[in-house]
Design an enzyme around this catalytic site. Structure first.
Site, PDB file in Angstrom:
ATOM      1  N   ASP A   1       0.830  -1.137   0.120  1.00  0.00           N
ATOM      2  CA  ASP A   1      -0.063  -0.002   0.086  1.00  0.00           C
ATOM      3  C   ASP A   1       1.070   1.267   0.106  1.00  0.00           C
ATOM      4  O   ASP A   1       1.953   1.247   0.588  1.00  0.00           O
ATOM      5  CB  ASP A   1      -0.877  -0.132   1.219  1.00  0.00           C
ATOM      6  CG  ASP A   1      -1.817   1.096   1.333  1.00  0.00           C
ATOM      7  OD1 ASP A   1      -2.800   1.005   0.474  1.00  0.00           O
ATOM      8  OD2 ASP A   1      -1.837   2.170   1.896  1.00  0.00           O
TER       9      ASP A   1
ATOM     10  N   ASN B   1      -2.902  12.964  -2.693  1.00  0.00           N
ATOM     11  CA  ASN B   1      -3.632  13.275  -3.554  1.00  0.00           C
ATOM     12  C   ASN B   1      -4.333  14.718  -3.331  1.00  0.00           C
ATOM     13  O   ASN B   1      -4.470  15.500  -4.154  1.00  0.00           O
ATOM     14  CB  ASN B   1      -4.897  12.446  -3.698  1.00  0.00           C
ATOM     15  CG  ASN B   1      -4.778  11.214  -4.811  1.00  0.00           C
ATOM     16  OD1 ASN B   1      -4.206  11.528  -5.561  1.00  0.00           O
ATOM     17  ND2 ASN B   1      -5.614  10.251  -4.636  1.00  0.00           N
TER      18      ASN B   1
ATOM     19  N   ASP C   1      -2.887   9.580  -9.944  1.00  0.00           N
ATOM     20  CA  ASP C   1      -2.614   8.645 -10.994  1.00  0.00           C
ATOM     21  C   ASP C   1      -1.143   8.311 -11.621  1.00  0.00           C
ATOM     22  O   ASP C   1      -0.842   7.261 -11.899  1.00  0.00           O
ATOM     23  CB  ASP C   1      -3.472   8.942 -12.255  1.00  0.00           C
ATOM     24  CG  ASP C   1      -5.145   9.075 -11.819  1.00  0.00           C
ATOM     25  OD1 ASP C   1      -5.341   8.602 -10.579  1.00  0.00           O
ATOM     26  OD2 ASP C   1      -5.991   9.591 -12.633  1.00  0.00           O
TER      27      ASP C   1
ATOM     28  N   GLU D   1      -4.803   2.684  -3.790  1.00  0.00           N
ATOM     29  CA  GLU D   1      -3.563   2.689  -3.763  1.00  0.00           C
ATOM     30  C   GLU D   1      -2.794   1.298  -3.328  1.00  0.00           C
ATOM     31  O   GLU D   1      -1.769   1.144  -3.009  1.00  0.00           O
ATOM     32  CB  GLU D   1      -3.089   3.848  -2.928  1.00  0.00           C
ATOM     33  CG  GLU D   1      -3.362   3.433  -1.650  1.00  0.00           C
ATOM     34  CD  GLU D   1      -4.676   3.992  -1.167  1.00  0.00           C
ATOM     35  OE1 GLU D   1      -5.004   4.134   0.117  1.00  0.00           O
ATOM     36  OE2 GLU D   1      -5.546   4.111  -1.870  1.00  0.00           O
TER      37      GLU D   1
END
Length: 523
Positions: free
Chosen positions: A383, A391, A400, A427
């Site tokens: 992760d 973000n 992205d 993620e």
């Protein structure tokens, strides 16, 4: 690891292969066209042989008729000579009997249309009696071939000499002569019957012959006596250069052959027939062009029909081949579309990694294989640390991009074809490692962790100032009693242990169910 994807164009079982339709169609069309052409050739060749054979039969019939007519003509003249010879040898040919001989000669000539005249010469070749009223007073015939022959040969049989011009009136004649002896057997003179060459010309013209056809009467040595068409320049000359005479001399009494004339180069079917009673041969020739005239017409018509059929087949084949090519193109496009759909269905569009659907299918396969082969199976769950902060700080586009960079790291670290890198969700990622024990999974997890750090992706929301990942590992040897869900849960539990332990590290869930954390971080 190659994962089998359902293919509607795949032959079940893989044992049968799809036929190469385009090659088969082209081969079939070519074979049909070749067969048609072959059949046309055989039919035309058979027809040609039939026409030539018919011409041979006609030639044999014609030469037999010519030979019979020639033999009858010379036999009649010879009989006249034989009867007169007997009379002359009894009564002689002195002045007292010459008027009566002349009248007899004249009557005999009138009775036979082929006779030009009858001539009696003494032993010096001087004129004695002829069938003409006025006796020729010119030079004698001591230089003539027939006179020299009888002068030098004691034979009493008839002799046929080369054609000559009569010194009586200049007409072309063929001399038939006999030797006269006295009572002691000494040479006394020659009695000659001249056969009109025009008689044979009329006889030859009674037969139907093509413009390039030929008919001839010759001595056995090839010396020409009469010919159609008439050619004065060749009369009396030896024709040994004509191949037909060599063929006639070497062959039997009769025969035929297709020969190219040495005179005009025309190919003709020459038939020949030797006379039984006299040293003569007759020949009749029909040009190959006239023999095969009907065949050429039939050949043209048949070839035209077959050509049109072949053209039609080729046009149909061209259309069919185009349809096959279009079908193959459509099929190829469908395959590409299916592959694209399969890729979309089994891979993540952003990262290019396998998605959960393919991951679950791979787990089913590897669980079964591991159970059969008793080989270990490992799973790494990872992760991205503080991805929500990333973000928020940099936006979703940058997020992205960040996911794509991590995916590249996974792809570069998974060197084996059997290894499967998966975007598990958001993620979170996973790496399935068949035939890999826990130590191997830990080594690969550590390699992934360091490779992400080496990317130097700035992350203001992370305590380290750059992007990091946390990883959890689990490995075991699957059996038929084990659950895939439990397998994933244990790897996921190891991941949460790594995150709760401070992130940027690898955690391991032991087979006893306890958690062992490797506190590996760059500090």
């Amino acid at each position: 690891m190659p994962i089998s994807i359902y293919d509607p164009f795949h032959t079940p079982g893989g044992a049968l292969k799809r036929l190469p339709l385009l090659k088969a169609a082209v081969t079939f069309i070519a074979a049909v066209c070749l067969c048609l052409c072959g059949l046309l050739y055989l039919q035309l060749e058979q027809s040609r042989r039939h026409d030539v054979e018919s011409a041979r039969i006609a030639s044999a019939t014609l030469t037999r008729a010519m030979a019979q007519q020639a033999q009858d003509t010379f036999l009649q003249a010879d009989l006249v000579l034989a009867s007169l010879i007997d009379w002359i040898q009894i009564d002689g040919f002195g002045p007292a009997v010459q008027p009566r001989l002349q009248q007899t000669f004249a009557r005999r000539v009138q009775s036979l249309e082929q006779l030009h005249g009858l001539f009696l010469f003494d032993k010096h070749g001087h004129w004695v009696v002829t069938s003409f009223e006025n006796l020729h007073r010119g030079a004698g015939v001591a230089d003539r071939e027939y006179f020299v022959f009888h002068q030098q040969n004691a034979s009493l049989i008839a002799h046929i000499g080369p054609a000559i011009r009569s010194r009586q009136n200049g007409e072309w004649i063929i001399p038939v002569s006999r030797r006269l002896n006295d009572q002691d057997g000494n040479f006394q003179g020659v009695l000659m019957a001249g056969i009109k060459m025009s008689y044979f010309e009329r006889f030859f013209k009674s037969f139907s012959l093509d413009e390039q056809g030929e008919m001839a009467l010759a001595l056995s040595d090839g010396t020409l006596l009469a010919r159609r068409p008439f050619d004065e320049g060749r009369i009396g000359h030896p024709l040994a250069q004509e191949n037909i005479y060599n063929h006639a001399l070497a062959g039997g009494m009769s025969g035929d052959a297709l020969i190219r004339s040495a005179i005009d180069g025309v190919v003709r079917l020459y038939g020949h027939q030797h006379l039984q009673a006299y040293p003569l041969v007759v020949t009749a020739a029909m040009s190959e062009e006239s023999i095969l005239a009907g065949w050429h017409d039939r050949a043209f018509q048949s070839s035209l029909i077959v050509g049109l059929v072949v053209l039609g087949i080729c046009l149909f084949g061209w259309v069919f081949v185009r349809q096959v090519r279009n079908s193959e193109k459509i099929e190829a496009d469908l395959r590409k579309a299916q592959e694209a759909l399969a890729l979309i269905a089994t891979h993540d569009s952003l990262t290019g990694l396998a998605n959960r659907r393919l991951f679950e299918r791979a787990l089913d396969i590897e669980f079964g294989r591991g159970a059969r082969q008793r080989s270990p199976l490992s799973l790494i769950m990872l992760d991205i640390d503080f991805f929500k902060h990333y973000n928020d700080a940099y936006g979703h586009v940058a997020g992205d991009h960040c996911l794509a960079e991590v995916a590249k790291v996974l792809k570069s670290c998974c060197h084996r074809k059997a290894d499967l890198a998966v975007r598990y969700g958001g993620e979170e990622f996973a790496v399935l490692l068949p035939d890999t024990n826990l130590a191997g999974a830990m080594a690969l997890a550590e390699q992934i962790r360091r490779s992400v750090i080496d990317k130097h992706i700035t992350h203001s929301g992370s305590p380290t100032g750059y992007l990091t990942v946390s990883l959890g590992c689990y490995a075991f040897v699957p059996s038929s009693l084990d659950s895939i869900e439990v397998f994933i849960q244990r790897a996921d539990a190891a991941l949460y242990q790594a995150k709760h332990g401070g992130r940027n590290r690898v955690a391991v869930l032991s087979t006893e169910g306890g958690l062992d954390t490797l506190a590996r971080s760059d500090r």
